[in-house]
Design an enzyme around this catalytic site. Structure first.
Site, PDB file in Angstrom:
ATOM      1  N   ILE A   1      28.396  29.509  40.402  1.00 57.06           N
ATOM      2  CA  ILE A   1      28.734  30.422  40.699  1.00 57.06           C
ATOM      3  C   ILE A   1      30.280  30.891  41.430  1.00 57.06           C
ATOM      4  O   ILE A   1      30.148  29.761  42.902  1.00 57.06           O
ATOM      5  CB  ILE A   1      27.626  31.607  41.616  1.00 57.06           C
ATOM      6  CG1 ILE A   1      26.310  31.659  40.332  1.00 57.06           C
ATOM      7  CG2 ILE A   1      28.514  33.340  41.142  1.00 57.06           C
ATOM      8  CD1 ILE A   1      25.364  32.758  40.998  1.00 57.06           C
TER       9      ILE A   1
ATOM     10  N   THR B   1      29.647  28.572  45.706  1.00 59.43           N
ATOM     11  CA  THR B   1      31.239  28.293  45.334  1.00 59.43           C
ATOM     12  C   THR B   1      31.850  28.723  46.084  1.00 59.43           C
ATOM     13  O   THR B   1      31.810  30.196  45.838  1.00 59.43           O
ATOM     14  CB  THR B   1      31.912  27.267  44.083  1.00 59.43           C
ATOM     15  OG1 THR B   1      32.017  28.156  43.271  1.00 59.43           O
ATOM     16  CG2 THR B   1      30.815  26.611  43.324  1.00 59.43           C
TER      17      THR B   1
ATOM     18  N   LYS C   1      31.963  30.714  55.083  1.00 60.47           N
ATOM     19  CA  LYS C   1      31.913  31.883  54.504  1.00 60.47           C
ATOM     20  C   LYS C   1      30.508  32.764  53.291  1.00 60.47           C
ATOM     21  O   LYS C   1      30.933  33.486  53.109  1.00 60.47           O
ATOM     22  CB  LYS C   1      33.572  33.291  53.708  1.00 60.47           C
ATOM     23  CG  LYS C   1      34.548  32.763  54.665  1.00 60.47           C
ATOM     24  CD  LYS C   1      35.637  33.480  53.840  1.00 60.47           C
ATOM     25  CE  LYS C   1      37.136  33.841  54.698  1.00 60.47           C
ATOM     26  NZ  LYS C   1      38.132  34.038  54.175  1.00 60.47           N
TER      27      LYS C   1
ATOM     28  N   ASP D   1      38.111  25.825  45.270  1.00 57.70           N
ATOM     29  CA  ASP D   1      39.964  26.567  44.868  1.00 57.70           C
ATOM     30  C   ASP D   1      39.442  26.521  43.543  1.00 57.70           C
ATOM     31  O   ASP D   1      40.038  25.934  43.099  1.00 57.70           O
ATOM     32  CB  ASP D   1      40.822  26.514  46.041  1.00 57.70           C
ATOM     33  CG  ASP D   1      41.427  27.575  45.882  1.00 57.70           C
ATOM     34  OD1 ASP D   1      42.108  28.329  44.606  1.00 57.70           O
ATOM     35  OD2 ASP D   1      42.609  27.537  46.390  1.00 57.70           O
TER      36      ASP D   1
ATOM     37  N   ASN E   1      33.391  34.586  39.250  1.00 61.87           N
ATOM     38  CA  ASN E   1      33.290  35.116  39.322  1.00 61.87           C
ATOM     39  C   ASN E   1      34.412  35.445  40.564  1.00 61.87           C
ATOM     40  O   ASN E   1      35.342  36.938  40.908  1.00 61.87           O
ATOM     41  CB  ASN E   1      31.570  35.897  40.945  1.00 61.87           C
ATOM     42  CG  ASN E   1      32.390  36.655  41.390  1.00 61.87           C
ATOM     43  OD1 ASN E   1      32.632  37.992  41.332  1.00 61.87           O
ATOM     44  ND2 ASN E   1      32.144  36.545  43.020  1.00 61.87           N
TER      45      ASN E   1
ATOM     46  N   TYR F   1      46.853  43.856  38.760  1.00 64.79           N
ATOM     47  CA  TYR F   1      45.371  44.074  38.799  1.00 64.79           C
ATOM     48  C   TYR F   1      44.308  43.637  37.410  1.00 64.79           C
ATOM     49  O   TYR F   1      44.059  43.204  36.707  1.00 64.79           O
ATOM     50  CB  TYR F   1      44.903  44.384  39.936  1.00 64.79           C
ATOM     51  CG  TYR F   1      43.268  43.943  39.985  1.00 64.79           C
ATOM     52  CD1 TYR F   1      42.087  42.904  40.063  1.00 64.79           C
ATOM     53  CD2 TYR F   1      42.363  44.595  39.458  1.00 64.79           C
ATOM     54  CE1 TYR F   1      41.274  42.475  40.785  1.00 64.79           C
ATOM     55  CE2 TYR F   1      41.211  44.915  39.518  1.00 64.79           C
ATOM     56  CZ  TYR F   1      40.664  43.479  39.782  1.00 64.79           C
ATOM     57  OH  TYR F   1      39.202  43.247  39.892  1.00 64.79           O
TER      58      TYR F   1
ATOM     59  N   LYS G   1      42.645  41.519  34.534  1.00 64.07           N
ATOM     60  CA  LYS G   1      41.084  41.154  35.157  1.00 64.07           C
ATOM     61  C   LYS G   1      41.157  41.281  32.772  1.00 64.07           C
ATOM     62  O   LYS G   1      40.392  41.262  32.578  1.00 64.07           O
ATOM     63  CB  LYS G   1      40.225  42.117  35.522  1.00 64.07           C
ATOM     64  CG  LYS G   1      40.633  41.838  36.876  1.00 64.07           C
ATOM     65  CD  LYS G   1      39.689  40.825  37.138  1.00 64.07           C
ATOM     66  CE  LYS G   1      38.580  40.919  37.739  1.00 64.07           C
ATOM     67  NZ  LYS G   1      37.554  39.506  37.802  1.00 64.07           N
TER      68      LYS G   1
ATOM     69  N   VAL H   1      31.225  48.523  42.928  1.00 70.06           N
ATOM     70  CA  VAL H   1      30.027  48.292  43.897  1.00 70.06           C
ATOM     71  C   VAL H   1      30.497  47.840  44.869  1.00 70.06           C
ATOM     72  O   VAL H   1      31.046  47.444  45.274  1.00 70.06           O
ATOM     73  CB  VAL H   1      29.866  46.657  42.570  1.00 70.06           C
ATOM     74  CG1 VAL H   1      28.683  46.106  43.621  1.00 70.06           C
ATOM     75  CG2 VAL H   1      29.485  46.566  41.683  1.00 70.06           C
TER      76      VAL H   1
ATOM     77  N   THR I   1      30.635  46.323  48.007  1.00 67.95           N
ATOM     78  CA  THR I   1      30.884  45.399  48.914  1.00 67.95           C
ATOM     79  C   THR I   1      31.859  44.970  50.003  1.00 67.95           C
ATOM     80  O   THR I   1      32.681  45.571  50.325  1.00 67.95           O
ATOM     81  CB  THR I   1      31.458  43.800  47.282  1.00 67.95           C
ATOM     82  OG1 THR I   1      33.346  44.223  47.269  1.00 67.95           O
ATOM     83  CG2 THR I   1      31.463  43.616  45.820  1.00 67.95           C
TER      84      THR I   1
END
Length: 277
Positions: A10, A36, A42, A58, A86, A150, A154, A183, A185
């Site tokens: 992921i 990853t 983080k 990356d 993701n 953006y 996507k 969602v 986050t």
């Protein structure tokens, strides 16, 4: 003889983001998770969990992608059940104020990066007859002010994913696009220093745009683990095509195809400050 533990890689697994939630959901189902992120520091909440390997990746760095493939191969013997693309960057800016160099970077992360990861891991997925997953967004179906570029990124990766679904079918590999609604986050916390250029036509409503970038838009957001557990269930059940999930996902699915443009426009423009201009 016990069956080998299934595996998933992921991208973008920083704490409290969608990648983190998916990693935790897979780990709780006894998968070995290759989690990853660009910075492994983080991913502190995943660090000490069993059957989780943290790895620096990356998605715009070809050498790091190659190294990740080699790491997975050494662990699994050359197979991988799932790749979940993701990692991505959120972005807000009126289109007239966009810096094109920044947009090229945005596309490197949101479009070309997931494609590069998929190409690199495809041989492992084919051996496992596994699946590749793309976390896309309902933003690609509505023309929300200040999110146009953006949203375009996507939707672009989703179109690539849907074509790839047909092209990988002969090899027994599924492709799923998770068209994600709202969602809860950490993604809403990254715009504390948001600014519009001083000469912008939209400078008078900068506070409104900045607030929306921070998630202060009045939109209710789905609990992260509620989202993650359902998405992992769909992945492991072999679902392919598009799965719409997250707050406002279903309404966007039907509204974008059935409602008149004027009604959709009125809905997405509400509260954006455009009326003040």
């Amino acid at each position: 003889m016990e069956a080998p533990r299934k595996t998933v890689l992921i991208t973008g697994c920083s704490d409290d983001g969608i990648g983190y939630g998916l990693a935790l959901a897979f780990q709780q189902r006894d998968y070995h998770v290759f989690a990853t992120a660009r910075n492994t520091d983080k991913m502190s909440k995943l660090r000490d969990l069993p059957n989780v390997t943290l790895y620096t990746l990356d998605v715009t760095d070809k050498s790091q992608i190659t190294a990740a493939v080699n790491t997975v191969k050494s662990h699994t013997g050359g197979t991988l059940d799932y790749v979940v693309n993701n990692a991505g960057r959120n972005h807000f800016m009126p289109i007239l104020d966009e810096d094109l160099d920044q947009l090229r970077t945005l596309y490197e992360t949101n479009v070309w990066g997931p494609l590069a990861v998929t190409q690199a891991f495809a041989p492992l997925l084919i051996r496992a007859k596994g699946a590749v997953v793309f976390i896309t967004s309902i933003a690609g179906y509505v023309n929300v002010p200040y999110m146009g570029t953006y949203a375009a990124s996507k939707r672009s990766i989703e179109i690539i994913a849907e074509t790839l679904r047909l092209e990988l079918a002969p090899f027994g590999v599924g492709v799923l696009s998770v068209v994600t609604g709202a969602v809860r986050t950490m993604g809403q916390t990254y715009f504390g220093g948001f600014k519009i250029p001083d000469n912008s036509l939209y400078k008078p409503i900068e506070d409104v745009v900045a607030a929306r970038a921070r998630g202060e838009d009045g939109v209710e957001r789905m609990d992260l683990m509620t989202y993650s557990n359902e998405v992992v269930s769909k992945i492991t059940q072999g679902t392919t095509g598009k799965f719409w999930y997250g707050n406002n996902a279903e309404s966007t699915k039907y509204g974008s195809s059935l409602l008149p443009t004027s009604i959709m426009d009125a809905g997405v423009a509400k509260g954006t400050g455009l009326d003040k201009l």
